[in-house]
Design an enzyme around this catalytic site. Structure first.
Site, short mmCIF file in Angstrom:
data_model
loop_
_atom_site.label_atom_id
_atom_site.label_comp_id
_atom_site.label_asym_id
_atom_site.label_seq_id
_atom_site.Cartn_x
_atom_site.Cartn_y
_atom_site.Cartn_z
N ASP A 30 0.71 -0.96 -0.08
CA ASP A 30 -0.08 0.13 0.01
C ASP A 30 0.81 1.11 -0.15
O ASP A 30 1.80 1.44 0.64
CB ASP A 30 -0.88 0.00 1.11
CG ASP A 30 -2.14 0.98 1.24
OD1 ASP A 30 -3.07 0.49 0.88
OD2 ASP A 30 -1.78 2.38 1.06
N ILE A 31 0.45 2.28 -0.66
CA ILE A 31 1.46 3.49 -0.97
C ILE A 31 1.20 4.32 0.52
O ILE A 31 2.08 4.95 0.94
CB ILE A 31 0.81 4.29 -2.21
CG1 ILE A 31 1.74 5.36 -2.61
CG2 ILE A 31 -0.62 5.13 -1.67
CD1 ILE A 31 1.59 5.78 -3.97
N ASN A 87 -13.02 -3.20 2.44
CA ASN A 87 -14.25 -2.07 2.61
C ASN A 87 -15.18 -2.19 1.08
O ASN A 87 -14.72 -2.43 -0.10
CB ASN A 87 -13.51 -0.81 2.61
CG ASN A 87 -12.44 -0.84 3.93
OD1 ASN A 87 -13.03 -1.08 4.90
ND2 ASN A 87 -11.39 -0.29 3.81
N GLY A 93 -15.59 3.19 3.80
CA GLY A 93 -14.25 3.77 3.51
C GLY A 93 -13.67 3.35 2.18
O GLY A 93 -12.29 3.63 1.76
N GLN A 94 -14.45 2.63 1.25
CA GLN A 94 -13.81 2.28 0.06
C GLN A 94 -13.41 3.64 -0.95
O GLN A 94 -14.34 4.47 -1.06
CB GLN A 94 -14.63 1.36 -0.89
CG GLN A 94 -13.91 0.74 -2.08
CD GLN A 94 -14.74 -0.31 -2.63
OE1 GLN A 94 -16.00 -0.59 -2.31
NE2 GLN A 94 -14.22 -1.05 -3.49
N HIS A 100 -10.37 -5.11 -3.31
CA HIS A 100 -9.02 -5.35 -2.70
C HIS A 100 -9.13 -5.89 -1.37
O HIS A 100 -9.64 -5.34 -0.58
CB HIS A 100 -7.94 -4.21 -2.97
CG HIS A 100 -8.61 -2.83 -2.42
ND1 HIS A 100 -9.60 -2.01 -3.15
CD2 HIS A 100 -8.39 -2.26 -1.22
CE1 HIS A 100 -9.73 -1.11 -2.69
NE2 HIS A 100 -9.19 -1.07 -1.32
N LEU A 101 -7.99 -6.71 -0.82
CA LEU A 101 -8.13 -7.26 0.43
C LEU A 101 -6.77 -6.65 1.09
O LEU A 101 -5.81 -6.95 0.81
CB LEU A 101 -7.89 -8.67 0.47
CG LEU A 101 -8.18 -9.53 1.96
CD1 LEU A 101 -9.47 -9.37 2.32
CD2 LEU A 101 -8.04 -10.92 1.55
N HIS A 102 -7.26 -5.59 2.02
CA HIS A 102 -6.21 -5.12 2.92
C HIS A 102 -5.54 -6.38 3.63
O HIS A 102 -6.21 -7.10 4.19
CB HIS A 102 -6.36 -4.02 3.76
CG HIS A 102 -6.97 -2.75 3.07
ND1 HIS A 102 -6.34 -1.80 3.03
CD2 HIS A 102 -8.20 -2.47 2.51
CE1 HIS A 102 -6.96 -0.68 2.14
NE2 HIS A 102 -8.06 -1.30 2.21
P1 5GP Z 1 -9.76 1.55 0.25
O1 5GP Z 1 -9.90 2.86 1.11
O2 5GP Z 1 -10.43 1.47 -1.03
O3 5GP Z 1 -10.24 0.18 1.10
O4 5GP Z 1 -8.19 1.19 -0.01
C1 5GP Z 1 -7.44 1.78 -0.95
C2 5GP Z 1 -6.08 1.64 -0.62
O5 5GP Z 1 -5.33 1.68 -1.59
C3 5GP Z 1 -5.49 2.70 0.45
O6 5GP Z 1 -4.95 2.04 1.49
C4 5GP Z 1 -4.69 3.59 -0.61
O7 5GP Z 1 -3.51 3.91 0.39
C5 5GP Z 1 -4.37 2.60 -1.46
N1 5GP Z 1 -3.78 3.31 -2.68
C6 5GP Z 1 -4.48 4.40 -3.42
N2 5GP Z 1 -3.58 4.89 -4.42
C7 5GP Z 1 -2.56 3.82 -4.49
C8 5GP Z 1 -1.43 3.78 -5.29
O8 5GP Z 1 -1.33 4.50 -6.53
N3 5GP Z 1 -0.61 2.85 -5.16
C9 5GP Z 1 -0.81 2.02 -3.92
N4 5GP Z 1 0.12 1.04 -3.90
N5 5GP Z 1 -1.65 1.94 -3.16
C10 5GP Z 1 -2.50 3.01 -3.65
#
Ligand code: 5GP
Ligand code: ZN
Length: 114
Positions: A30-31, A87, A93-94, A100-102
């Site tokens: 994750d970034i 999410n 919070g998506q 995607h599975l964190h």
């Molecule tokens: P969500 O909030 O949809 O459950 O999670 C999205 C995740 O994607 C967040 O944890 C966010 O930091 C990550 N993310 C968003 N943009 C990028 C990116 O460009 N590269 C990577 N590696 N992760 C990203």
């Protein structure tokens, strides 16, 4: 999907820090990590949210969890423990609409989540 960030990672158009890959799943860091280990396991096939899953996706969802297990072991958090979170939609919070599975580990987790 041409306009999807995570599809672009699958295609290689955007660089990802990949830690695991097989024919169905990509796992990358994750970034904006929320724990010492924070990676995202995604299906290579585009699905926007959990609400869009069908019975045809049963194997793919299982593959995400098997990949989580592999990566948790590889990154050294399997024994101590780790959290998996997916999410769905805005109130959860998506922010990226490719499922995607964190996988989070390397620190104590709290419950209930925020
Ligand atoms: P969500 O909030 O949809 O459950 O999670 C999205 C995740 O994607 C967040 O944890 C966010 O930091 C990550 N993310 C968003 N943009 C990028 C990116 O460009 N590269 C990577 N590696 N992760 C990203
Ligand atoms: Zn996508």
């Amino acid at each position: 999907m041409t306009d999807c960030l995570f599809c672009k990672m699958v295609s290689g158009d955007i660089k990802a820090d990949v830690v695991y890959e097989n024919d169905q799943v990509l796992v990358f860091r994750d970034i904006n990590p929320q724990a010492p280990v924070h990676v995202l396991a995604i299906p290579k096939q585009h699905v926007s949210t959990i609400n869009d899953l069908t019975a045809a996706d049963t194997d793919m969802i299982g593959q995400l969890y098997l990949a989580a297990k592999e990566v948790a072991t590889q990154l050294g958090v399997a024994e101590d423990g780790y959290r998996t979170v997916m999410n769905c939609n805005a109130m959860a919070g998506q922010t990226v609409f490719h499922i995607h599975l964190h996988i989070l580990g390397g620190r104590s987790m709290h419950w209930p989540p925020g």
